[in-house]
Design a protein around this motif. Sequence first.
Motif, short mmCIF file in Angstrom:
data_model
loop_
_atom_site.label_atom_id
_atom_site.label_comp_id
_atom_site.label_asym_id
_atom_site.label_seq_id
_atom_site.Cartn_x
_atom_site.Cartn_y
_atom_site.Cartn_z
N UNK A 138 45.35 32.20 39.62
CA UNK A 138 44.79 32.67 38.35
C UNK A 138 44.65 31.49 37.40
N UNK A 139 43.49 31.44 36.75
CA UNK A 139 43.21 30.34 35.81
C UNK A 139 42.66 30.94 34.52
N UNK A 140 43.13 30.42 33.43
CA UNK A 140 42.60 30.79 32.10
C UNK A 140 41.83 29.60 31.53
N UNK A 141 40.88 29.85 30.63
CA UNK A 141 40.20 28.72 29.98
C UNK A 141 41.21 27.83 29.25
N UNK A 142 40.90 26.56 29.19
CA UNK A 142 41.82 25.57 28.64
C UNK A 142 41.97 25.73 27.12
N UNK A 143 43.21 25.61 26.65
CA UNK A 143 43.48 25.68 25.22
C UNK A 143 42.91 24.45 24.52
N UNK A 144 42.82 23.34 25.24
CA UNK A 144 42.22 22.13 24.66
C UNK A 144 40.78 22.35 24.25
N UNK A 195 40.18 33.96 35.27
CA UNK A 195 39.51 33.72 36.53
C UNK A 195 40.54 33.85 37.64
N UNK A 196 40.22 34.62 38.67
CA UNK A 196 41.16 34.83 39.78
C UNK A 196 40.49 34.47 41.09
N UNK A 197 41.26 33.86 41.97
CA UNK A 197 40.79 33.51 43.31
C UNK A 197 41.78 34.09 44.30
N UNK A 198 41.33 34.96 45.17
CA UNK A 198 42.18 35.40 46.26
C UNK A 198 41.53 34.95 47.56
N UNK A 199 42.00 35.44 48.69
CA UNK A 199 41.51 34.91 49.95
C UNK A 199 40.07 35.32 50.27
N UNK A 200 39.56 36.39 49.63
CA UNK A 200 38.21 36.87 49.94
C UNK A 200 37.20 36.77 48.80
N UNK A 201 37.67 36.67 47.56
CA UNK A 201 36.73 36.79 46.45
C UNK A 201 37.16 35.98 45.23
N UNK A 202 36.18 35.84 44.34
CA UNK A 202 36.36 35.22 43.03
C UNK A 202 36.12 36.32 42.01
N UNK A 203 36.98 36.44 41.01
CA UNK A 203 36.74 37.43 39.98
C UNK A 203 36.87 36.77 38.60
N UNK A 229 33.37 40.47 36.79
CA UNK A 229 32.43 40.02 37.81
C UNK A 229 33.25 39.69 39.05
N UNK A 230 32.76 40.14 40.19
CA UNK A 230 33.43 39.89 41.46
C UNK A 230 32.41 39.34 42.44
N UNK A 231 32.77 38.25 43.10
CA UNK A 231 31.87 37.63 44.07
C UNK A 231 32.68 37.28 45.31
N UNK A 255 28.16 33.28 38.93
CA UNK A 255 29.34 33.41 38.08
C UNK A 255 29.60 32.05 37.45
N UNK A 256 29.80 32.04 36.15
CA UNK A 256 30.06 30.79 35.43
C UNK A 256 31.52 30.80 34.97
N UNK A 257 32.25 29.78 35.37
CA UNK A 257 33.63 29.60 34.94
C UNK A 257 33.62 28.57 33.82
N UNK A 258 33.90 29.01 32.61
CA UNK A 258 33.77 28.18 31.41
C UNK A 258 35.09 27.53 31.02
N UNK A 259 34.99 26.38 30.36
CA UNK A 259 36.09 25.72 29.66
C UNK A 259 37.30 25.46 30.55
N UNK A 260 37.09 24.77 31.64
CA UNK A 260 38.18 24.41 32.54
C UNK A 260 38.66 23.00 32.21
#
Length: 150
Positions: free
Chosen positions: A3-9, A68-76, A87-89, A122-127
């Motif tokens: 699990x990833x959250x957008x960066x506080x920076x 943002x979550x990554x498991x063995x089959x999908x990105x959410x 969003x699930x891919x 899917x766009x993962x923002x502010x990493x």
Amino acid sequence: MKRIRPSVGALYFLQIFLALLAFGISLISVLYLRRFRLLMYIIVGVVCSLAFLFDLILLPLYFSRTLYSFDKNAISKKGGLFYNKKQLMKFSSVQYYTTVKTPLSELTSLNFVIIHALGGRVVLNYLSAKELSAVENILSENLKGNEVEQ
């Protein structure tokens, strides 16, 4: 599951940037609209109110509700301001991904990953830079795994 959250920076950078932008617009308004005092006060009031709204309410709310979550089959991707959006891919449908790393990304954390799939993205923002490399590793491993299966 990762699990990833957008960066506080990135949140801090955007807040400082918006505050400086509001100050600059207000200063220009005061310098050039002295003859039209009512218009000057309206512009300064609106700009400061919008900066306050975005800096202290909307941006922190967006950053706290995005995950943002990554498991063995999908990105959410979960998030949203006034409503929840998910969003699930599946990794099997991912065609390719694009990473956007900005100058001074170590300080600003304005890094993005755009994941393209069959008919969507899917766009993962502010990493942060560290999270960006972790996401790249996850995606490259799964894309290599998809190539072997086919």
